[in-house]
Write a protein that holds these residues in place. Structure first.
Motif, PDB file in Angstrom:
ATOM      1  N   MET A   3      -6.446  -2.775   6.095  1.00  6.22           N
ATOM      2  CA  MET A   3      -5.658  -2.650   4.878  1.00  6.22           C
ATOM      3  C   MET A   3      -6.353  -1.735   3.873  1.00  6.22           C
ATOM      4  O   MET A   3      -7.546  -1.875   3.617  1.00  6.22           O
ATOM      5  CB  MET A   3      -5.431  -4.038   4.258  1.00  6.22           C
ATOM      6  CG  MET A   3      -4.402  -4.066   3.130  1.00  6.22           C
ATOM      7  SD  MET A   3      -5.007  -3.439   1.551  1.00  6.22           S
ATOM      8  CE  MET A   3      -6.334  -4.572   1.200  1.00  6.22           C
ATOM      9  N   PHE A   4      -5.583  -0.811   3.299  1.00  4.65           N
ATOM     10  CA  PHE A   4      -6.059   0.066   2.233  1.00  4.65           C
ATOM     11  C   PHE A   4      -5.111  -0.066   1.047  1.00  4.65           C
ATOM     12  O   PHE A   4      -3.888   0.007   1.216  1.00  4.65           O
ATOM     13  CB  PHE A   4      -6.106   1.521   2.710  1.00  4.65           C
ATOM     14  CG  PHE A   4      -7.050   1.752   3.855  1.00  4.65           C
ATOM     15  CD1 PHE A   4      -8.388   2.053   3.630  1.00  4.65           C
ATOM     16  CD2 PHE A   4      -6.604   1.660   5.168  1.00  4.65           C
ATOM     17  CE1 PHE A   4      -9.265   2.251   4.691  1.00  4.65           C
ATOM     18  CE2 PHE A   4      -7.472   1.867   6.233  1.00  4.65           C
ATOM     19  CZ  PHE A   4      -8.809   2.167   5.996  1.00  4.65           C
ATOM     20  N   ASP A   5      -5.676  -0.249  -0.139  1.00  5.25           N
ATOM     21  CA  ASP A   5      -4.879  -0.364  -1.366  1.00  5.25           C
ATOM     22  C   ASP A   5      -5.144   0.885  -2.204  1.00  5.25           C
ATOM     23  O   ASP A   5      -6.095   0.933  -2.992  1.00  5.25           O
ATOM     24  CB  ASP A   5      -5.275  -1.623  -2.131  1.00  5.25           C
ATOM     25  CG  ASP A   5      -4.391  -1.866  -3.351  1.00  5.25           C
ATOM     26  OD1 ASP A   5      -3.720  -0.912  -3.802  1.00  5.25           O
ATOM     27  OD2 ASP A   5      -4.389  -2.997  -3.862  1.00  5.25           O
ATOM     28  N   PHE A  42       4.805   3.439  -4.277  1.00  4.23           N
ATOM     29  CA  PHE A  42       4.768   4.886  -4.114  1.00  4.23           C
ATOM     30  C   PHE A  42       3.389   5.344  -3.639  1.00  4.23           C
ATOM     31  O   PHE A  42       3.283   6.294  -2.859  1.00  4.23           O
ATOM     32  CB  PHE A  42       5.157   5.566  -5.421  1.00  4.23           C
ATOM     33  CG  PHE A  42       6.564   5.246  -5.871  1.00  4.23           C
ATOM     34  CD1 PHE A  42       7.628   6.044  -5.473  1.00  4.23           C
ATOM     35  CD2 PHE A  42       6.828   4.137  -6.667  1.00  4.23           C
ATOM     36  CE1 PHE A  42       8.919   5.751  -5.874  1.00  4.23           C
ATOM     37  CE2 PHE A  42       8.124   3.834  -7.075  1.00  4.23           C
ATOM     38  CZ  PHE A  42       9.174   4.639  -6.670  1.00  4.23           C
ATOM     39  N   TYR A  43       2.342   4.669  -4.122  1.00  4.02           N
ATOM     40  CA  TYR A  43       1.006   4.951  -3.588  1.00  4.02           C
ATOM     41  C   TYR A  43       0.984   4.692  -2.084  1.00  4.02           C
ATOM     42  O   TYR A  43       0.427   5.474  -1.305  1.00  4.02           O
ATOM     43  CB  TYR A  43      -0.037   4.054  -4.260  1.00  4.02           C
ATOM     44  CG  TYR A  43      -0.514   4.498  -5.616  1.00  4.02           C
ATOM     45  CD1 TYR A  43      -1.458   5.510  -5.762  1.00  4.02           C
ATOM     46  CD2 TYR A  43      -0.045   3.885  -6.772  1.00  4.02           C
ATOM     47  CE1 TYR A  43      -1.913   5.900  -7.012  1.00  4.02           C
ATOM     48  CE2 TYR A  43      -0.488   4.267  -8.030  1.00  4.02           C
ATOM     49  CZ  TYR A  43      -1.430   5.278  -8.151  1.00  4.02           C
ATOM     50  OH  TYR A  43      -1.873   5.661  -9.384  1.00  4.02           O
ATOM     51  N   GLY A  44       1.582   3.566  -1.681  1.00  3.64           N
ATOM     52  CA  GLY A  44       1.603   3.227  -0.260  1.00  3.64           C
ATOM     53  C   GLY A  44       2.352   4.257   0.559  1.00  3.64           C
ATOM     54  O   GLY A  44       1.918   4.630   1.655  1.00  3.64           O
ATOM     55  N   THR A  45       3.488   4.736   0.041  1.00  6.06           N
ATOM     56  CA  THR A  45       4.271   5.744   0.757  1.00  6.06           C
ATOM     57  C   THR A  45       3.471   7.019   0.966  1.00  6.06           C
ATOM     58  O   THR A  45       3.454   7.595   2.062  1.00  6.06           O
ATOM     59  CB  THR A  45       5.564   6.061  -0.013  1.00  6.06           C
ATOM     60  OG1 THR A  45       6.399   4.893  -0.048  1.00  6.06           O
ATOM     61  CG2 THR A  45       6.330   7.196   0.640  1.00  6.06           C
ATOM     62  N   VAL A  46       2.788   7.483  -0.074  1.00  4.11           N
ATOM     63  CA  VAL A  46       2.009   8.715   0.030  1.00  4.11           C
ATOM     64  C   VAL A  46       0.859   8.536   1.019  1.00  4.11           C
ATOM     65  O   VAL A  46       0.608   9.396   1.866  1.00  4.11           O
ATOM     66  CB  VAL A  46       1.472   9.150  -1.347  1.00  4.11           C
ATOM     67  CG1 VAL A  46       0.492  10.310  -1.206  1.00  4.11           C
ATOM     68  CG2 VAL A  46       2.626   9.546  -2.258  1.00  4.11           C
ATOM     69  N   VAL A  80       0.835  -2.409  -0.353  1.00  2.00           N
ATOM     70  CA  VAL A  80      -0.387  -1.762   0.124  1.00  2.00           C
ATOM     71  C   VAL A  80      -0.047  -1.010   1.415  1.00  2.00           C
ATOM     72  O   VAL A  80       1.120  -0.857   1.771  1.00  2.00           O
ATOM     73  CB  VAL A  80      -1.510  -2.791   0.349  1.00  2.00           C
ATOM     74  CG1 VAL A  80      -1.917  -3.434  -0.968  1.00  2.00           C
ATOM     75  CG2 VAL A  80      -1.078  -3.875   1.350  1.00  2.00           C
ATOM     76  N   ALA A  81      -1.062  -0.554   2.099  1.00  2.00           N
ATOM     77  CA  ALA A  81      -0.858   0.156   3.362  1.00  2.00           C
ATOM     78  C   ALA A  81      -1.882  -0.322   4.379  1.00  2.00           C
ATOM     79  O   ALA A  81      -2.938  -0.845   4.023  1.00  2.00           O
ATOM     80  CB  ALA A  81      -0.979   1.667   3.150  1.00  2.00           C
ATOM     81  N   LYS A 132       3.487   0.780   5.668  1.00  2.00           N
ATOM     82  CA  LYS A 132       3.436   0.062   4.401  1.00  2.00           C
ATOM     83  C   LYS A 132       3.495  -1.439   4.661  1.00  2.00           C
ATOM     84  O   LYS A 132       4.110  -1.894   5.626  1.00  2.00           O
ATOM     85  CB  LYS A 132       4.589   0.480   3.489  1.00  2.00           C
ATOM     86  CG  LYS A 132       4.446   1.880   2.923  1.00  2.00           C
ATOM     87  CD  LYS A 132       5.617   2.247   2.035  1.00  2.00           C
ATOM     88  CE  LYS A 132       5.660   1.392   0.771  1.00  2.00           C
ATOM     89  NZ  LYS A 132       6.746   1.822  -0.149  1.00  2.00           N
ATOM     90  N   VAL A 133       2.857  -2.196   3.778  1.00  2.00           N
ATOM     91  CA  VAL A 133       2.820  -3.650   3.890  1.00  2.00           C
ATOM     92  C   VAL A 133       3.156  -4.246   2.523  1.00  2.00           C
ATOM     93  O   VAL A 133       2.570  -3.861   1.507  1.00  2.00           O
ATOM     94  CB  VAL A 133       1.423  -4.134   4.339  1.00  2.00           C
ATOM     95  CG1 VAL A 133       1.386  -5.651   4.401  1.00  2.00           C
ATOM     96  CG2 VAL A 133       1.058  -3.529   5.688  1.00  2.00           C
ATOM     97  N   GLY A 134       4.109  -5.162   2.505  1.00  2.00           N
ATOM     98  CA  GLY A 134       4.440  -5.876   1.282  1.00  2.00           C
ATOM     99  C   GLY A 134       3.716  -7.209   1.252  1.00  2.00           C
ATOM    100  O   GLY A 134       3.731  -7.956   2.233  1.00  2.00           O
ATOM    101  N   VAL A 135       3.064  -7.531   0.142  1.00  2.00           N
ATOM    102  CA  VAL A 135       2.366  -8.803   0.003  1.00  2.00           C
ATOM    103  C   VAL A 135       2.856  -9.490  -1.266  1.00  2.00           C
ATOM    104  O   VAL A 135       3.447  -8.861  -2.151  1.00  2.00           O
ATOM    105  CB  VAL A 135       0.831  -8.610  -0.040  1.00  2.00           C
ATOM    106  CG1 VAL A 135       0.330  -8.038   1.270  1.00  2.00           C
ATOM    107  CG2 VAL A 135       0.413  -7.705  -1.199  1.00  2.00           C
ATOM    108  N   GLY A 136       2.623 -10.792  -1.368  1.00  2.00           N
ATOM    109  CA  GLY A 136       3.119 -11.517  -2.525  1.00  2.00           C
ATOM    110  C   GLY A 136       2.409 -12.838  -2.736  1.00  2.00           C
ATOM    111  O   GLY A 136       1.736 -13.363  -1.847  1.00  2.00           O
TER     112      GLY A 136
END
Length: 370
Positions: free
Chosen positions: A159-161, A105-109, A146-147, A123-127
């Motif tokens: 990249m911004f978290d 949700f942080y990434g979406t905003v 993240v974004a 948005k970027v998904g990491v794992g």
């Protein structure tokens, strides 16, 4: 006859230097949202997003200010509104009422606010690499969201978290999610600096954990001590280990050092298309390619300049000669030559006034001396 032909040429062209940022990938493959859409316009006005970045001395500083602001809207947690919020505007309104949300949700905003301001973002998904199985006696958090935003200043994706309120740098250069992951997998984590900001991440406590128990009954036995331990583990290695896997949209990065997995949390993982081609995930945006063709007649010599851009929300081209004033230009125009070194710089500007990196061409022109 040859001498006569030479004498008919009014001068010589010679390219002294050029600076053309490489354009790679297909920027049109992304369905870029409209910054002037009703929802994003309301978001920008209702939450005064322009004021968030006001006073920033550069685009990068503006993006850092936006990350900082998004983090300040709520602390990491869980909400009964998870299933009802649809976009950044919904999330910010619920957060203003005291609701708490997780990393995605942080990434979406962040992404919605960045796009409203005219910054290409996603948005970027990491794992984790070892995400098929639990890292201890029970299933824990194996992924993070993240974004990334394109920064014209650095001519790259960064990249911004906004959940942890950090970004990463290597040798002073801010990194993309893929660059962070590559550093981790190649054993170069010590060369990467996690740049922390305020407000810092806050471990979930109290009523927030009660909501977690309602949403995920299998985790109901979690205590605040257990949760604190989980997030302490989340922060280990400065969170670089979460960048071993990378997914943007429907594409997942495939790396021989981290083979694909089809099981996550003991369940089949969602389908993905794999790629090993960096431009598939990191297309250039906001750049201008420049072409030039010489010609001359009785009135003198000139270059026919052609421009092509890869800018979402493109508004106009601008050009200047020899560090003069920027002037709007069409996609093709003539550039008269004069004796000496002639410097032509071109750029694209979007509807929010953000100017992409400069494409530069230096041409020497001199009268024939035969």
């Amino acid at each position: 006859m040859l001498d006569e032909a030479k004498l008919s040429v009014p001068g010589e062209f010679d390219v002294v230097g050029y600076e053309l940022p490489p354009i790679v990938g297909d920027w049109t493959a992304t369905d870029w949202p409209d910054p002037d859409s009703e929802r994003l316009t309301t978001l920008r006005e209702e939450f005064a997003i322009d004021e968030v970045v006001a006073g920033a001395e550069s685009e990068f500083e503006a993006l850092l200010a936006l990350k900082r602001w998004v983090r300040s809207r709520w602390d990491h947690g869980w909400s009964r509104a998870f299933s009802t919020v649809k976009d950044g505007l919904d999330i910010l309104r619920e957060a203003a009422r005291g609701e708490q949300f997780t990393c995605g949700f942080y990434g979406t905003v962040f992404v919605d606010c960045a796009i409203a301001l005219g910054f290409p973002a996603r948005k970027v998904g990491v794992g984790l690499c070892d995400c098929s199985f639990p890292r201890d006696h029970r299933v824990g958090n194996v992924g993070h969201s993240v974004a990334e935003a394109w920064c014209n200043e650095h001519a790259k994706w960064i990249m911004f978290d906004p959940d942890l309120n950090v970004h990463y740098e290597r040798d002073g250069v801010p990194l993309s999610a893929l660059e962070v992951g590559d550093a981790w997998l190649s054993g170069a984590a010590d060369e990467v600096a996690m740049v922390e900001d305020e407000p810092a991440f806050v471990n979930p406590t109290g009523a927030c954990l009660e909501v977690l128990g309602e949403l995920y009954p299998e985790l109901v036995e979690d205590s605040e001590e257990r949760m604190a331990l989980n997030f302490e583990r989340f922060g280990r290695h400065r969170v670089l280990d979460y960048f071993a896997r990378l997914r943007i949209g429907g594409l997942e990065w495939l790396d021989a050092r981290c083979p694909p997995t089809f099981v996550r949390h003991f369940e089949p993982s969602g389908g993905a298309r794999y790629t090993t081609h960096v431009p598939d995930l990191y297309p250039s945006v906001n750049l201008v390619s420049l072409g030039a063709a010489p010609s001359w007649d009785a009135e003198g010599a000139s270059l026919a300049i052609t421009l092509e851009h890869c800018m979402p929300w493109f508004e106009r081209y601008e050009a200047r000669v020899d560090a003069g004033a920027w002037e709007s230009r069409e996609e093709s125009f003539d550039w008269p030559m004069r004796e000496g070194i002639n410097v032509r710089e071109c750029r694209a500007v979007n509807t929010r006034g953000h100017a992409g990196p400069i494409s530069r061409l230096e041409v020497a022109y001199a009268r024939a001396r035969w």
